[in-house]
Each structure stands twice: as C-alpha cells, then as structure tokens.
Write a protein that holds these residues in place. Structure first.
Motif, PDB file in Angstrom:
ATOM      1  N   VAL A  37      -6.860   4.410   4.676  1.00 53.58           N
ATOM      2  CA  VAL A  37      -7.703   3.276   4.282  1.00 53.58           C
ATOM      3  C   VAL A  37      -6.906   2.003   4.560  1.00 53.58           C
ATOM      4  CG1 VAL A  37      -8.926   2.110   2.406  1.00 53.58           C
ATOM      5  CG2 VAL A  37      -8.842   4.612   2.478  1.00 53.58           C
ATOM      6  N   ARG A  38      -7.429   1.149   5.414  1.00 57.02           N
ATOM      7  CA  ARG A  38      -6.673  -0.044   5.798  1.00 57.02           C
ATOM      8  C   ARG A  38      -6.423  -0.950   4.589  1.00 57.02           C
ATOM      9  NH1 ARG A  38     -10.284  -4.405   7.454  1.00 57.02           N
ATOM     10  NH2 ARG A  38     -12.420  -3.849   6.884  1.00 57.02           N
ATOM     11  N   ARG A  39      -5.358  -1.734   4.660  1.00 57.22           N
ATOM     12  CA  ARG A  39      -4.927  -2.567   3.536  1.00 57.22           C
ATOM     13  C   ARG A  39      -5.982  -3.599   3.146  1.00 57.22           C
ATOM     14  NH1 ARG A  39       0.913  -2.564   2.628  1.00 57.22           N
ATOM     15  NH2 ARG A  39       0.688  -4.610   1.679  1.00 57.22           N
ATOM     16  N   SER A  40      -6.776  -4.075   4.073  1.00 53.56           N
ATOM     17  CA  SER A  40      -7.782  -5.103   3.770  1.00 53.56           C
ATOM     18  C   SER A  40      -9.146  -4.505   3.427  1.00 53.56           C
ATOM     19  CB  SER A  40      -7.934  -6.051   4.964  1.00 53.56           C
ATOM     20  OG  SER A  40      -8.343  -5.332   6.127  1.00 53.56           O
ATOM     21  N   ALA A  41      -9.216  -3.192   3.235  1.00 53.18           N
ATOM     22  CA  ALA A  41     -10.498  -2.536   3.015  1.00 53.18           C
ATOM     23  C   ALA A  41     -11.070  -2.844   1.641  1.00 53.18           C
ATOM     24  CB  ALA A  41     -10.340  -1.025   3.165  1.00 53.18           C
ATOM     25  N   THR A  42     -12.395  -2.880   1.574  1.00 54.48           N
ATOM     26  CA  THR A  42     -13.078  -2.944   0.281  1.00 54.48           C
ATOM     27  C   THR A  42     -13.308  -1.512  -0.198  1.00 54.48           C
ATOM     28  OG1 THR A  42     -15.222  -3.025   1.393  1.00 54.48           O
ATOM     29  CG2 THR A  42     -14.209  -5.137   0.783  1.00 54.48           C
ATOM     30  N   VAL A  43     -13.734  -1.360  -1.440  1.00 56.67           N
ATOM     31  CA  VAL A  43     -13.904  -0.023  -2.015  1.00 56.67           C
ATOM     32  C   VAL A  43     -14.954   0.783  -1.256  1.00 56.67           C
ATOM     33  CG1 VAL A  43     -14.576   1.243  -4.100  1.00 56.67           C
ATOM     34  CG2 VAL A  43     -13.125  -0.783  -4.289  1.00 56.67           C
TER      35      VAL A  43
ATOM     36  N   PRO B  58      -8.825  11.654   2.410  1.00 63.66           N
ATOM     37  CA  PRO B  58      -8.162  12.893   2.839  1.00 63.66           C
ATOM     38  C   PRO B  58      -7.487  13.600   1.669  1.00 63.66           C
ATOM     39  CG  PRO B  58      -6.814  11.005   3.402  1.00 63.66           C
ATOM     40  CD  PRO B  58      -8.114  10.457   2.862  1.00 63.66           C
ATOM     41  N   ALA B  59      -7.020  14.804   1.899  1.00 57.78           N
ATOM     42  CA  ALA B  59      -6.318  15.572   0.866  1.00 57.78           C
ATOM     43  C   ALA B  59      -5.049  14.838   0.440  1.00 57.78           C
ATOM     44  CB  ALA B  59      -5.978  16.962   1.391  1.00 57.78           C
ATOM     45  N   ALA B  60      -4.703  14.992  -0.817  1.00 56.84           N
ATOM     46  CA  ALA B  60      -3.529  14.304  -1.364  1.00 56.84           C
ATOM     47  C   ALA B  60      -2.245  14.824  -0.735  1.00 56.84           C
ATOM     48  CB  ALA B  60      -3.486  14.499  -2.868  1.00 56.84           C
ATOM     49  N   ARG B  61      -1.285  13.904  -0.535  1.00 53.48           N
ATOM     50  CA  ARG B  61       0.004  14.281   0.067  1.00 53.48           C
ATOM     51  C   ARG B  61       1.182  13.953  -0.848  1.00 53.48           C
ATOM     52  NH1 ARG B  61      -0.452  11.185   5.664  1.00 53.48           N
ATOM     53  NH2 ARG B  61       1.713  11.945   5.856  1.00 53.48           N
ATOM     54  N   SER B  62       0.879  13.617  -2.118  1.00 53.28           N
ATOM     55  CA  SER B  62       1.941  13.306  -3.085  1.00 53.28           C
ATOM     56  C   SER B  62       1.405  13.560  -4.487  1.00 53.28           C
ATOM     57  CB  SER B  62       2.388  11.848  -2.951  1.00 53.28           C
ATOM     58  OG  SER B  62       1.326  10.969  -3.322  1.00 53.28           O
ATOM     59  N   ILE B  63       2.325  13.602  -5.450  1.00 50.51           N
ATOM     60  CA  ILE B  63       1.928  13.813  -6.845  1.00 50.51           C
ATOM     61  C   ILE B  63       0.993  12.695  -7.304  1.00 50.51           C
ATOM     62  CG2 ILE B  63       2.737  14.016  -9.215  1.00 50.51           C
ATOM     63  CD1 ILE B  63       3.427  16.391  -7.487  1.00 50.51           C
ATOM     64  N   LYS B  64       1.340  11.452  -6.963  1.00 51.48           N
ATOM     65  CA  LYS B  64       0.494  10.324  -7.352  1.00 51.48           C
ATOM     66  C   LYS B  64      -0.859  10.397  -6.638  1.00 51.48           C
ATOM     67  CE  LYS B  64       4.031   6.971  -8.693  1.00 51.48           C
ATOM     68  NZ  LYS B  64       4.591   5.615  -8.464  1.00 51.48           N
TER      69      LYS B  64
ATOM     70  N   ILE C  92      -2.119  -0.341  -4.374  1.00 52.44           N
ATOM     71  CA  ILE C  92      -0.991  -0.607  -3.480  1.00 52.44           C
ATOM     72  C   ILE C  92       0.325  -0.552  -4.244  1.00 52.44           C
ATOM     73  CG2 ILE C  92      -1.007  -3.119  -3.762  1.00 52.44           C
ATOM     74  CD1 ILE C  92      -0.401  -1.172  -0.479  1.00 52.44           C
ATOM     75  N   THR C  93       0.262  -0.884  -5.537  1.00 50.67           N
ATOM     76  CA  THR C  93       1.447  -0.781  -6.384  1.00 50.67           C
ATOM     77  C   THR C  93       1.656   0.660  -6.836  1.00 50.67           C
ATOM     78  OG1 THR C  93       1.105  -3.035  -7.179  1.00 50.67           O
ATOM     79  CG2 THR C  93       2.546  -1.642  -8.497  1.00 50.67           C
ATOM     80  N   PHE C  94       0.576   1.342  -7.148  1.00 55.06           N
ATOM     81  CA  PHE C  94       0.660   2.722  -7.642  1.00 55.06           C
ATOM     82  C   PHE C  94       1.153   3.687  -6.564  1.00 55.06           C
ATOM     83  CE2 PHE C  94      -1.589   6.825  -8.471  1.00 55.06           C
ATOM     84  CZ  PHE C  94      -0.858   7.191  -9.598  1.00 55.06           C
ATOM     85  N   LEU C  95       0.586   3.583  -5.346  1.00 53.48           N
ATOM     86  CA  LEU C  95       0.954   4.502  -4.270  1.00 53.48           C
ATOM     87  C   LEU C  95       2.051   3.967  -3.354  1.00 53.48           C
ATOM     88  CD1 LEU C  95      -2.556   5.854  -3.197  1.00 53.48           C
ATOM     89  CD2 LEU C  95      -0.856   6.960  -4.656  1.00 53.48           C
ATOM     90  N   GLY C  96       2.310   2.657  -3.411  1.00 52.60           N
ATOM     91  CA  GLY C  96       3.344   2.073  -2.575  1.00 52.60           C
ATOM     92  C   GLY C  96       2.838   1.676  -1.210  1.00 52.60           C
ATOM     93  N   VAL C  97       3.720   1.155  -0.388  1.00 56.65           N
ATOM     94  CA  VAL C  97       3.325   0.625   0.923  1.00 56.65           C
ATOM     95  C   VAL C  97       2.850   1.726   1.864  1.00 56.65           C
ATOM     96  CG1 VAL C  97       4.804  -1.406   0.772  1.00 56.65           C
ATOM     97  CG2 VAL C  97       5.744   0.721   1.669  1.00 56.65           C
ATOM     98  N   ALA C  98       3.221   2.967   1.567  1.00 60.26           N
ATOM     99  CA  ALA C  98       2.774   4.072   2.423  1.00 60.26           C
ATOM    100  C   ALA C  98       1.365   4.529   2.073  1.00 60.26           C
ATOM    101  CB  ALA C  98       3.739   5.253   2.305  1.00 60.26           C
ATOM    102  N   GLY C  99       0.803   4.002   0.977  1.00 59.70           N
ATOM    103  CA  GLY C  99      -0.525   4.425   0.536  1.00 59.70           C
ATOM    104  C   GLY C  99      -1.606   4.283   1.581  1.00 59.70           C
ATOM    105  N   PRO C 100      -1.736   3.137   2.273  1.00 54.13           N
ATOM    106  CA  PRO C 100      -2.809   2.983   3.273  1.00 54.13           C
ATOM    107  C   PRO C 100      -2.768   4.045   4.369  1.00 54.13           C
ATOM    108  CG  PRO C 100      -1.918   0.852   2.689  1.00 54.13           C
ATOM    109  CD  PRO C 100      -1.041   1.868   2.013  1.00 54.13           C
TER     110      PRO C 100
END
Length: 297
Positions: A49-55, A67-73, A36-44
């Motif tokens: 993947v919902r914010r409360s999800a387990t791995v 899904p396919a990546a939509r950013s460099i990170k 959540i820190t690496f991808l930011g609040v838009a990551g979910p």
C-alpha cells in the motif's frame, strides 16, 4: 494530503466511512494509531500500500485487500482488520474526531480541552491567586508574576550576567538593587507600599513572601472585598515601583513618593470604577473609599 505529526495524531481519531479522505498510513483510524509508526518504514512495501494511499485503496469491492502478514505486528493488524469493516460509500464521508480530556472523542474541537492534555501541570504556587485574580490589571499582574519568579532584570542580575552596570538602587541609593531589595527592603518602595497598605491592616509586612501570606489570610468571605483590593494594590505597587525604577535609569526622570502615592491611588480608583455590575462596583469602591481618602495624600 495533510500528514500530521504523530504527537498531534494522538488527539485526533478518524472514523472511516467511505475511506476516500483518511490516510491509510498517517491518520489515526485503528487502535494501533498511525500505521506508519506501528509497522515502521517497511510497512508500505510489506502491505503493498503506497505511503500516500487513502484507506479505500486498501480495499476492493467492500472487503480488505491486503497480503498475508509477514511480521508479528502485521499479524496483529490483520486480526484487527477482521473486526473492522472495510470502507464503503454508503457509510458516508470519513469523520475526524478530537479527543477530550476525559479520553472520549467528539466532533467538535476545544482548544481548552486540548491544551489541558498538552500542558505540563506544575504544583500551584501559593501566590497564584494573589497575582492572577478576577479584578487584576494584566500589565500589573505580568510584572508581579515576574517579580514573584525573580525574573525581572534587576541590576544585580545584569551584573552577574557580565554587564558593566552600576548595582546600586536608583530609588534609594543605599543598597544593591535586587528583587528582595526592591520589594520591599528599599526605603522608597517600603514607604510606597507601607503607607497605602497600612490603611487596610496595621503594620503590613515588608517582605514579598510575607505580604503574599498576609493577603491570602484575608481571603475569607467577611474580608473578600479587602482581599481583592489588597491584591490589586500589591500588583499596582509592584508595577509602579518597577516603572519608576526604569524611568530613573532610562529617562533620568524621577517622581517623588507623594507623586507615586497619587498615581497608585488614581490607578486603583480608575480600576475599581471600571468594573461592570452595580453590586461589585459599589461594594469594592465603598471598601476602598472607606479606608483611603484623597485628602490623606
């Protein structure tokens, strides 16, 4: 599910097993730390993947389901996931590990190891071993510590803070009460310290920093017992001077210098006799008794 602060997450790493316990977004289970820190609040929303999800919720049938990546990170994360096995039940439960001071991780938690990583280390002060030593009395060393840091609420300090208090020393009435005056420019405290300290080394200094240097010079093995006793004597006297000062201000009760000599001597003997171990007990007592005799009071 418990969501820990990022600062604490720096000390905890999760080894994913079945993925049913580890939080996908908030646990440190990848090399990127909290996602959540690496991808930011838009990551979910990007990874769906919902914010409360387990791995385990980011996988399907033993493979990652993202899904396919939509950013460099996001691309970096996808690349990392190709080398990271998806969670499966056969790998057992998720395991949380604590980081050691060495940088390695362990299944066991050590408060000391964690504290060593959290604490801000300052340079060692020259008086540290004079105040905090093996034979110290906690309440004596605490007052000594405050005295060394000039943190005791002396009258001159209270006056500077705007309090309407008399600034004269209640022990001698001949000077402004300050740390330097109490330890040991004041004739009363000088007599208390000088009389007892002189029984071990002639002409003891009457300045706190000079006293610390003087005691530190006695730390060599031949004088180890003397150094231990001098540390205990100094912290005891600092404590009793401050206690007497408070007694005169707040209860109007005053002790004579003779009474304080006796009180410090009694405190020294009680502490020395409280040590366990016959060797330490006998050697320190012998050193003290060879210099200080009750009849001298």
């Amino acid at each position: 599910m418990l969501q820990l602060k990022p600062t604490l997450q720096n000390f905890i790493k999760c080894e994913v097993g079945d993925g049913t316990t580890a939080s996908f977004w908030y646990d440190n289970w990848t090399d990127f730390g909290q996602l959540i820190t690496f991808l930011g609040v838009a990551g979910p929303s990007q990874l769906r993947v919902r914010r409360s999800a387990t791995v385990i919720e980011a996988s399907r049938n033993g493979d990652w389901n993202l899904p396919a990546a939509r950013s460099i990170k996001g691309q970096s994360l996808m690349v990392a996931h190709t080398e990271l096995p998806a969670p499966v039940v056969s790998r057992g439960p998720d395991m949380f590990l604590w980081r050691k001071a060495s940088g390695n991780y362990s299944h066991t938690f050590s408060s000391k190891e964690t504290w060593e990583q959290v604490r801000h280390r300052s340079p060692m002060v020259p008086w540290a071993e004079i105040v905090w030593f093996k034979q110290h009395v906690p309440r004596y060393s605490f007052i000594a510590w405050l005295a060394m840091l000039n943190r005791l609420p002396t009258q001159d300090k209270l006056h500077r803070w705007g309090m309407n208090v008399p600034t004269s020393c209640v022990l001698c009435s001949s000077g402004v009460e300050s740390h330097a005056h109490l330890f040991f420019e004041c004739p009363f405290s000088t007599d208390l310290w000088g009389f007892l300290a002189a029984k071990f080394i002639p002409n003891p200094p009457c300045n706190l920093s000079a006293v610390v240097s003087w005691i530190a010079s006695c730390n060599s093995p031949p004088q180890a017992n003397t150094a231990a006793i001098l540390k205990l004597l100094l912290t005891s006297i600092l404590y009793h001077v401050w206690k007497e000062r408070n007694s005169r201000i707040f209860t109007n009760a005053a002790s004579t210098i003779h009474q304080l000599w006796t009180a410090v001597d009694r405190a020294m003997r009680d502490r020395l006799m409280s040590f366990t171990g016959p060797c330490l007990h006998s050697s320190l007592l012998l050193t003290y008794f060879s210099h200080v005799s009750p009849v001298s009071f």
